[in-house]
Design a protein around this motif. Structure first.
Motif, PDB file in Angstrom:
ATOM      1  N   LYS A 155      -8.324  -8.369  -2.054  1.00  0.00           N
ATOM      2  CA  LYS A 155      -7.384  -7.247  -1.966  1.00  0.00           C
ATOM      3  C   LYS A 155      -7.295  -6.663  -0.553  1.00  0.00           C
ATOM      4  O   LYS A 155      -6.383  -5.919  -0.256  1.00  0.00           O
ATOM      5  N   SER A 156      -8.232  -7.003   0.300  1.00  0.00           N
ATOM      6  CA  SER A 156      -8.248  -6.396   1.636  1.00  0.00           C
ATOM      7  C   SER A 156      -7.483  -7.245   2.652  1.00  0.00           C
ATOM      8  O   SER A 156      -7.273  -8.439   2.462  1.00  0.00           O
ATOM      9  N   GLU A 157      -7.067  -6.596   3.705  1.00  0.00           N
ATOM     10  CA  GLU A 157      -6.327  -7.251   4.783  1.00  0.00           C
ATOM     11  C   GLU A 157      -7.291  -8.054   5.652  1.00  0.00           C
ATOM     12  O   GLU A 157      -8.406  -7.611   5.924  1.00  0.00           O
ATOM     13  N   PRO A 158      -6.872  -9.216   6.137  1.00  0.00           N
ATOM     14  CA  PRO A 158      -7.707  -9.938   7.101  1.00  0.00           C
ATOM     15  C   PRO A 158      -7.736  -9.170   8.421  1.00  0.00           C
ATOM     16  O   PRO A 158      -6.798  -8.450   8.754  1.00  0.00           O
ATOM     17  N   TYR A 159      -8.823  -9.325   9.167  1.00  0.00           N
ATOM     18  CA  TYR A 159      -8.944  -8.619  10.442  1.00  0.00           C
ATOM     19  C   TYR A 159      -9.858  -9.385  11.389  1.00  0.00           C
ATOM     20  O   TYR A 159     -10.570 -10.299  10.993  1.00  0.00           O
ATOM     21  N   HIS A 207     -12.826  -9.012   3.496  1.00  0.00           N
ATOM     22  CA  HIS A 207     -13.898  -8.525   2.628  1.00  0.00           C
ATOM     23  C   HIS A 207     -13.736  -9.021   1.195  1.00  0.00           C
ATOM     24  O   HIS A 207     -14.700  -9.419   0.562  1.00  0.00           O
ATOM     25  N   ASP A 208     -12.528  -8.953   0.682  1.00  0.00           N
ATOM     26  CA  ASP A 208     -12.254  -9.443  -0.661  1.00  0.00           C
ATOM     27  C   ASP A 208     -10.778  -9.799  -0.748  1.00  0.00           C
ATOM     28  O   ASP A 208     -10.043  -9.662   0.220  1.00  0.00           O
TER      29      ASP A 208
END
Length: 62
Positions: free
Chosen positions: A11-15, A8-9
């Motif tokens: 700072k967020s974790e990849p998923y 998402h950005d």
């Protein structure tokens, strides 16, 4: 394989999702879930495993 992993950005974790995995591997949802369950310890070496329930967008036959 495009669009296999999402972020998402910065700072967020990849998923990814089971739906994306089934689409790109051309296997059933059941098979992907079995593989995830059978290899959970190895997968957790890459990071936390999180599961979300999602609403189905289809109607069941009456």
């Amino acid at each position: 394989m495009e669009n296999l992993v999402f972020v998402h950005d910065m700072k967020s974790e990849p998923y990814t999702t089971v739906s994306v995995l089934t689409m790109h591997t051309k296997t059933s949802r059941h098979a992907v879930m079995q593989l995830i369950n059978n290899h959970m310890n190895e997968l957790e070496e890459f990071g936390n495993m999180a599961f979300e329930m999602c609403k189905l967008n289809r109607r069941l036959p009456a």
